[in-house]
Design a protein around this motif. Structure first.
Motif, mmCIF file in Angstrom:
data_model
loop_
_atom_site.group_PDB
_atom_site.id
_atom_site.type_symbol
_atom_site.label_atom_id
_atom_site.label_comp_id
_atom_site.label_asym_id
_atom_site.label_seq_id
_atom_site.Cartn_x
_atom_site.Cartn_y
_atom_site.Cartn_z
ATOM 1 N N ARG A 117 -5.442 -13.359 3.530
ATOM 2 C CA ARG A 117 -5.085 -14.302 4.589
ATOM 3 C C ARG A 117 -3.640 -14.718 4.352
ATOM 4 N N ILE A 118 -3.047 -15.384 5.314
ATOM 5 C CA ILE A 118 -1.643 -15.765 5.137
ATOM 6 C C ILE A 118 -1.463 -16.800 4.031
ATOM 7 N N ASP A 119 -2.532 -17.543 3.712
ATOM 8 C CA ASP A 119 -2.425 -18.535 2.640
ATOM 9 C C ASP A 119 -2.893 -17.991 1.289
ATOM 10 N N THR A 120 -3.117 -16.683 1.205
ATOM 11 C CA THR A 120 -3.488 -16.066 -0.068
ATOM 12 C C THR A 120 -2.359 -16.284 -1.067
ATOM 13 N N LEU A 121 -2.718 -16.675 -2.269
ATOM 14 C CA LEU A 121 -1.727 -16.926 -3.314
ATOM 15 C C LEU A 121 -1.552 -15.677 -4.174
ATOM 16 N N GLN A 138 3.398 -17.520 -5.098
ATOM 17 C CA GLN A 138 3.833 -17.561 -3.700
ATOM 18 C C GLN A 138 2.641 -17.296 -2.802
ATOM 19 N N SER A 139 2.633 -17.901 -1.642
ATOM 20 C CA SER A 139 1.635 -17.513 -0.655
ATOM 21 C C SER A 139 2.142 -16.253 0.034
ATOM 22 N N LEU A 140 1.233 -15.522 0.623
ATOM 23 C CA LEU A 140 1.599 -14.293 1.310
ATOM 24 C C LEU A 140 2.633 -14.568 2.394
ATOM 25 N N VAL A 141 2.435 -15.618 3.162
ATOM 26 C CA VAL A 141 3.343 -15.912 4.256
ATOM 27 C C VAL A 141 4.718 -16.347 3.738
ATOM 28 N N GLU A 142 4.760 -17.074 2.626
ATOM 29 C CA GLU A 142 6.052 -17.455 2.035
ATOM 30 C C GLU A 142 6.806 -16.219 1.566
ATOM 31 N N ALA A 143 6.099 -15.329 0.898
ATOM 32 C CA ALA A 143 6.735 -14.102 0.421
ATOM 33 C C ALA A 143 7.258 -13.274 1.591
ATOM 34 N N ALA A 144 6.479 -13.184 2.656
ATOM 35 C CA ALA A 144 6.910 -12.419 3.834
ATOM 36 C C ALA A 144 8.172 -13.030 4.428
ATOM 37 N N SER A 186 1.920 -8.332 7.708
ATOM 38 C CA SER A 186 1.084 -7.131 7.597
ATOM 39 C C SER A 186 1.680 -6.134 6.601
ATOM 40 N N ILE A 187 2.990 -6.016 6.584
ATOM 41 C CA ILE A 187 3.659 -5.106 5.645
ATOM 42 C C ILE A 187 3.546 -5.656 4.229
ATOM 43 N N VAL A 188 3.771 -6.950 4.071
ATOM 44 C CA VAL A 188 3.677 -7.568 2.746
ATOM 45 C C VAL A 188 2.248 -7.484 2.224
ATOM 46 N N SER A 189 1.266 -7.553 3.103
ATOM 47 C CA SER A 189 -0.133 -7.397 2.687
ATOM 48 C C SER A 189 -0.375 -6.028 2.073
ATOM 49 N N VAL A 190 0.164 -5.000 2.698
ATOM 50 C CA VAL A 190 -0.007 -3.641 2.172
ATOM 51 C C VAL A 190 0.706 -3.504 0.833
ATOM 52 N N LEU A 191 1.935 -4.016 0.739
ATOM 53 C CA LEU A 191 2.680 -3.945 -0.520
ATOM 54 C C LEU A 191 1.958 -4.719 -1.624
ATOM 55 N N ALA A 192 1.458 -5.918 -1.292
ATOM 56 C CA ALA A 192 0.743 -6.734 -2.276
ATOM 57 C C ALA A 192 -0.538 -6.042 -2.721
ATOM 58 N N SER A 193 -1.239 -5.424 -1.800
ATOM 59 C CA SER A 193 -2.474 -4.717 -2.141
ATOM 60 C C SER A 193 -2.192 -3.581 -3.127
ATOM 61 N N ASP A 194 -1.104 -2.861 -2.902
ATOM 62 C CA ASP A 194 -0.723 -1.786 -3.820
ATOM 63 C C ASP A 194 -0.391 -2.342 -5.209
ATOM 64 N N LEU A 195 0.291 -3.484 -5.243
ATOM 65 C CA LEU A 195 0.647 -4.089 -6.526
ATOM 66 C C LEU A 195 -0.578 -4.649 -7.243
ATOM 67 N N VAL A 196 -1.567 -5.095 -6.496
ATOM 68 C CA VAL A 196 -2.830 -5.528 -7.111
ATOM 69 C C VAL A 196 -3.535 -4.311 -7.702
ATOM 70 N N ASP A 197 -3.542 -3.190 -6.953
ATOM 71 C CA ASP A 197 -4.166 -1.958 -7.451
ATOM 72 C C ASP A 197 -3.539 -1.488 -8.762
ATOM 73 N N SER A 215 -1.824 -10.466 -9.209
ATOM 74 C CA SER A 215 -3.183 -10.975 -9.036
ATOM 75 C C SER A 215 -3.134 -11.921 -7.842
ATOM 76 N N TRP A 216 -4.301 -12.230 -7.304
ATOM 77 C CA TRP A 216 -4.338 -13.043 -6.100
ATOM 78 C C TRP A 216 -5.590 -13.885 -6.066
ATOM 79 N N ARG A 217 -5.526 -14.921 -5.252
ATOM 80 C CA ARG A 217 -6.709 -15.736 -4.989
ATOM 81 C C ARG A 217 -6.530 -16.376 -3.618
ATOM 82 N N GLN A 218 -7.656 -16.610 -2.990
ATOM 83 C CA GLN A 218 -7.654 -17.241 -1.678
ATOM 84 C C GLN A 218 -7.665 -18.744 -1.872
ATOM 85 N N ALA A 219 -6.968 -19.428 -1.011
ATOM 86 C CA ALA A 219 -7.067 -20.883 -0.997
ATOM 87 C C ALA A 219 -8.449 -21.245 -0.448
ATOM 88 N N ILE A 220 -8.895 -22.440 -0.707
ATOM 89 C CA ILE A 220 -10.220 -22.864 -0.242
ATOM 90 C C ILE A 220 -10.187 -22.976 1.281
#
Length: 119
Positions: free
Chosen positions: A30-34, A63-69, A77-88, A93-98
């Motif tokens: 999500r956009i608030d993913t840390l 950083q949140s996903l939206v801040e990084a973007a 959407s592009i930062v999500s793909v890049l972040a997913s690759d870096l998690v792989d 690492s990442w976590r969802q906000a509540i």
């Protein structure tokens, strides 16, 4: 925008090139993913893009996903793909906000606070 077109700014590389042609991340961020960089000593693969390297550097502090973007000047959407690759690759690492639906009720928290103050 003026008549010369000097105000127009575009990335010299198309977005799909930055993600290897992928439009969606493997993870549902999500956009608030840390996002935060891990302490791995493994180097990034040589094929990692400049933007992936910048994202990793940005995430040395959470950083949140939206801040990084926004800081990278890329769509989320592009930062999500890049972040997913870096998690792989275990570089991020990442976590969802509540989510609001799961957040405690304000009235309940107020009651708990008043109860604690009476002790």
């Amino acid at each position: 925008m003026d008549d010369t077109g000097e105000d127009y700014r575009d990335h010299p590389v198309r977005s799909f090139v930055l993600t290897g042609g992928r439009a969606e991340a493997k993870r549902q961020f999500r956009i608030d993913t840390l996002l935060i960089a891990t302490d791995t000593d493994d180097p990034l693969p040589p094929a990692a893009t400049r933007q992936a390297r910048q994202l990793l550097e940005l995430c040395s502090r959470m950083q949140s996903l939206v801040e990084a973007a926004a800081l990278l000047g890329l769509p989320t959407s592009i930062v999500s793909v890049l972040a997913s690759d870096l998690v792989d690759s275990n570089h991020l690492s990442w976590r969802q906000a509540i989510p609001k639906a799961d957040a405690p009720d304000r009235d309940l928290l107020r009651e708990v606070l008043h109860g604690l103050q009476k002790i």
